[in-house]
Design an enzyme around this catalytic site. Structure first.
Site, mmCIF file in Angstrom:
data_model
loop_
_atom_site.group_PDB
_atom_site.id
_atom_site.type_symbol
_atom_site.label_atom_id
_atom_site.label_comp_id
_atom_site.label_asym_id
_atom_site.label_seq_id
_atom_site.Cartn_x
_atom_site.Cartn_y
_atom_site.Cartn_z
ATOM 1 N N ASP A 156 0.827 -1.214 0.000
ATOM 2 C CA ASP A 156 0.000 0.000 0.000
ATOM 3 C C ASP A 156 0.860 1.263 0.000
ATOM 4 O OD1 ASP A 156 -2.365 -1.643 0.309
ATOM 5 O OD2 ASP A 156 -1.788 -1.854 2.408
ATOM 6 N N LYS A 185 2.443 2.274 -5.156
ATOM 7 C CA LYS A 185 3.280 1.893 -6.299
ATOM 8 C C LYS A 185 2.605 2.193 -7.624
ATOM 9 C CE LYS A 185 3.599 -2.383 -4.713
ATOM 10 N NZ LYS A 185 3.129 -2.277 -3.316
ATOM 11 N N GLY A 186 1.276 2.174 -7.623
ATOM 12 C CA GLY A 186 0.540 2.305 -8.875
ATOM 13 C C GLY A 186 0.874 3.552 -9.662
ATOM 14 N N HIS A 207 -4.111 -1.936 -7.428
ATOM 15 C CA HIS A 207 -3.814 -0.545 -7.771
ATOM 16 C C HIS A 207 -5.085 0.087 -8.313
ATOM 17 C CE1 HIS A 207 0.391 -1.447 -7.454
ATOM 18 N NE2 HIS A 207 0.420 -2.186 -8.534
ATOM 19 N N LYS A 259 -11.083 5.842 -13.930
ATOM 20 C CA LYS A 259 -10.377 5.038 -12.937
ATOM 21 C C LYS A 259 -10.462 3.551 -13.277
ATOM 22 C CE LYS A 259 -10.493 8.084 -8.927
ATOM 23 N NZ LYS A 259 -10.824 8.209 -7.487
ATOM 24 N N ARG A 298 2.836 -30.006 -4.949
ATOM 25 C CA ARG A 298 2.957 -30.618 -6.280
ATOM 26 C C ARG A 298 1.658 -31.270 -6.759
ATOM 27 N NH1 ARG A 298 7.159 -31.929 -3.265
ATOM 28 N NH2 ARG A 298 6.559 -34.116 -3.034
ATOM 29 N N ASN A 312 2.411 -6.642 -3.506
ATOM 30 C CA ASN A 312 2.650 -6.649 -2.059
ATOM 31 C C ASN A 312 3.929 -5.852 -1.775
ATOM 32 O OD1 ASN A 312 1.706 -9.972 -2.593
ATOM 33 N ND2 ASN A 312 0.313 -8.490 -1.695
ATOM 34 N N THR A 355 -7.197 -1.547 -0.648
ATOM 35 C CA THR A 355 -7.734 -1.557 -2.014
ATOM 36 C C THR A 355 -8.508 -2.835 -2.274
ATOM 37 O OG1 THR A 355 -5.812 -0.277 -2.736
ATOM 38 C CG2 THR A 355 -7.109 -1.338 -4.454
ATOM 39 N N LYS A 389 3.034 10.084 -0.818
ATOM 40 C CA LYS A 389 2.038 10.594 0.140
ATOM 41 C C LYS A 389 2.624 11.554 1.184
ATOM 42 C CE LYS A 389 -1.660 8.028 0.769
ATOM 43 N NZ LYS A 389 -2.625 6.954 1.066
#
Length: 442
Positions: free
Chosen positions: A26, A29-30, A54, A62, A155, A232, A307, A339
Site C-alpha cells: 500500500d 506503487k501504482g 492498484h 479510474k 505438487r 505486495n 484496495t 504521500k
C-alpha cells in the site's frame, strides 16, 4: 522522467527496471508504475495474485487492477503475467473486460503460472476462521492465495499450460477438487459449473498462454524496455518478512528472477517505493504504530483502507531500520517517496532512526531487523523529531517549492538511506509528483 535513460550519477541504467514496495504494501506503487509504463515496451507481474491492488486514473477514468500490470492501459505496451503468480482466471477475465479494447492481443500468460480455483478461496476462509478461534489470525485477504501456493508446493496444483488441452485439464481438475473437498470436509462444491466456465476460458486464453521464459529472454535480446511490477512488498515476503504475518510468495528482488525466468544479470535498476509514513493491514508486529489521534489522522487523511479488502490500515511513523534491511535484500538504487502531503498539518513528525533493546539498551545492528514477533517485543524505537508544516503542498512542482520543514524531513531520509529520493508524491493525482534532481547522500 524516462527511467530507461535517466541522468542520475552513480546509478546504473538499462532496459530492465523493477518497481518494488519497500514496506508492508500500500505504498502507492501504482502511480509511479503508471508514469514509467509510458516509456516501456513490456510490463510484467512476477508474484502474487488478486491480493494486490492498484487504482489507476487515465484520462479521468479510474481502473482497479488486481492481476493485470499497469501497462495494460497503454495500447503500445505488452503485458506479461509470470510463472510466480497464482491466477484466479474468473477475476482475470473480469479485469480484462473492464479495461476493454484489444487487450487480449497484447497479453501473455505464463504456462507455468498456477490456477487459483474458487475452492482455494473457500479453504482460505476455513483456515482463517480456525486461526481466529485459536487467537492466531494472520489477517489474509481470503482470496485463496496461500492455499493455492500450498497446492503448488505440494505438487498437486494445476498450471495454466494445462488449460490448453481441455480433456487433460478436466481430469486433473477433478482429482484436485475431490482431494481438497475430502481434505477440508467440504460437502458442497459445483464442479460442473466451474468446469463450464473453464471451457470458455480455454477457448479464449489458449493462444495467450505461452512459455514466458523464452518470450521474455527473446525480447530482452531484442533490447525491449521492460518494467517489472512487484505485488505486495518486501516486509510481506514469505522468507524475509514479519513471518508468519506475511504473504505466500517472494515479494523481493529474488522473486523477479524465479517468477519471470530472467537471470539476475539482466536486471539493471531497482526502484523502492516508500510511503512517507508507515502502514500495514492485518496482524503482526509494528514497532512504530500510532494507536492515538495522530494514527487516526493519518488513516483518514491518507484514506488508509485496503484496495482489495477495504480494511482500515494500521498507521505509524516511518521506519529507517526497516528500509535499510529492505535495501540490503533488494539493492535499491532509487526511491519514490509517496504521500508526503498526508503529513501536512501535523505539528511534529517523528522518524524512527534505530531500535534499542529494552533490557540492555543496545542498538540494533545496521541491516538487521527484528522480524520475529517475540524478538520485536524486546525493542523500542529511537526517534528523531522534526517540526511539521501547515502548507498545502499539492501544488508544488519543484523540490525547492516545498516548505523548509518538509525538505528537511526528505533530506534526512535520504541521508540515512544513502539512496537518491528521485520522486516525491505530493497529492493523489498523476501530476502531483515532484522529480528531485539533487541528492543528499553523505
Amino acid at each position: 522522467m524516462n527511467i530507461f535513460d535517466h541522468q542520475i550519477k552513480n546509478v546504473d541504467k538499462g532496459n530492465v527496471v523493477a518497481i518494488l514496495g519497500a514496506q508492508w504494501g500500500d505504498e502507492g506503487k501504482g502511480k509511479i508504475i503508471d508514469m514509467l509504463s509510458e516509456y516501456s515496451d513490456i510490463t510484467c507481474r512476477f508474484n502474487g495474485g488478486a491480493n494486490a491492488g492498484h487504482t489507476i486514473s487515465v484520462n479521468d477514468k479510474k481502473y482497479a487492477l488486481h492481476l493485470l500490470p499497469c501497462g495494460v492501459l497503454y495500447d503500445n505496451n505488452i503485458s506479461v503475467l509470470g510463472n510466480g503468480m497464482v491466477i484466479h482466471v474468473k477475476s482475470l477475465m473480469e479485469e480484462i473486460e473492464s479495461v476493454g479494447g484489444k487487450l487480449l492481443d497484447r497479453l501473455y500468460l505464463s504456462n507455468k503460472a498456477h490456477i487459483l480455483f474458487d475452492i482455494h478461496q473457500i479453504i482460505d476462509s476455513i483456515q482463517e476462521t480456525k486461526k481466529l478461534k485459536e487467537g492466531k489470525q494472520i489477517g489474509t485477504t481470503k482470496r485463496g492465495i496461500g492455499p493455492c501456493y500450498s497446492t503448488k508446493a505440494s505438487r498437486i496444483g494445476i498450471r495454466l499450460g494445462t488449460l490448453k488441452n481441455f480433456e487433460n485439464f478436466k481430469n486433473m481438475y477433478s482429482k484436485l477438487i475431490d482431494h481438497l473437498m475430502d481434505l477440508y470436509n467440504i460437502t458442497e462444491y459445483d464442479k460442473e459449473k466451474e468446469l463450464n466456465l473453464f471451457y470458455n476460458y480455454h477457448l479464449k486464453l489458449r493462444d495467450r498462454i505461452v512459455d514466458v521464459i523464452s518470450f521474455m529472454n527473446t525480447n530482452l535480446e531484442n533490447n525491449k524496455k521492460v518494467l517489472i511490477e512487484g505485488a505486495n512488498a518486501a516486509m510481506l515476503d514469505i522468507d524475509f518478512g514479519t513471518y508468519p504475518y506475511v504473504t505466500s510468495s517472494c515479494t523481493t528482488v529474488g522473486g523477479v528472477f524465479s517468477g519471470l525466468g530472467i537471470h539476475h544479470k539482466k536486471l539493471n535498476l531497482v526502484v523502492g517505493v516508500v510511503k512517507s509514513y508507515l502502514t500495514r493491514v492485518g496482524c503482526g508486529p509494528f514497532l512504530t504504530e500510532l494507536n492515538n489521534d495522530v494514527g487516526q489522522y493519518l488513516r483518514e487523511k491518507g484514506h488508509e483502507y485496503g484496495t482489495t479488502t477495504k480494511r482500515p490500515r494500521r498507521c505509524g511513523w516511518l521506519d529507517i531500520p526497516m528500509l535499510l534491511y529492505v535495501k540490503c535484500i533488494n539493492s535499491i538504487d532509487m526511491i519514490n517517496l509517496t504521500k508526503l502531503d498526508v503529513l501536512s498539518g501535523l505539528e511534529e513528525i517523528l522518524l524512527c532512526v534505530n531500535f534499542k533493546n529494552k533490557k540492555t539498551g543496545e542498538l540494533l545492528e545496521k541491516g538487521c531487523y527484528p522480524v520475529e514477533e517475540e524478538i520485536s517485543e524486546e525493542y523500542e524505537p529511537v526517534y528523531e523529531k522534526f517540526s511539521g508544516w501547515k502548507e498545502d503542498i499539492s501544488t508544488c512542482n519543484e523540490f525547492d517549492e516545498l516548505p523548509e520543514n518538509a525538505k528537511k524531513y526528505i533530506l534526512a531520509i535520504e541521508k540515512y538511506l544513502k539512496t537518491p529520493i528521485v520522486w516525491i508524491g505530493v497529492g493523489p493525482n498523476r501530476k502531483n509528483m515532484i522529480v528531485k534532481k539533487n541528492f543528499n547522500l553523505n
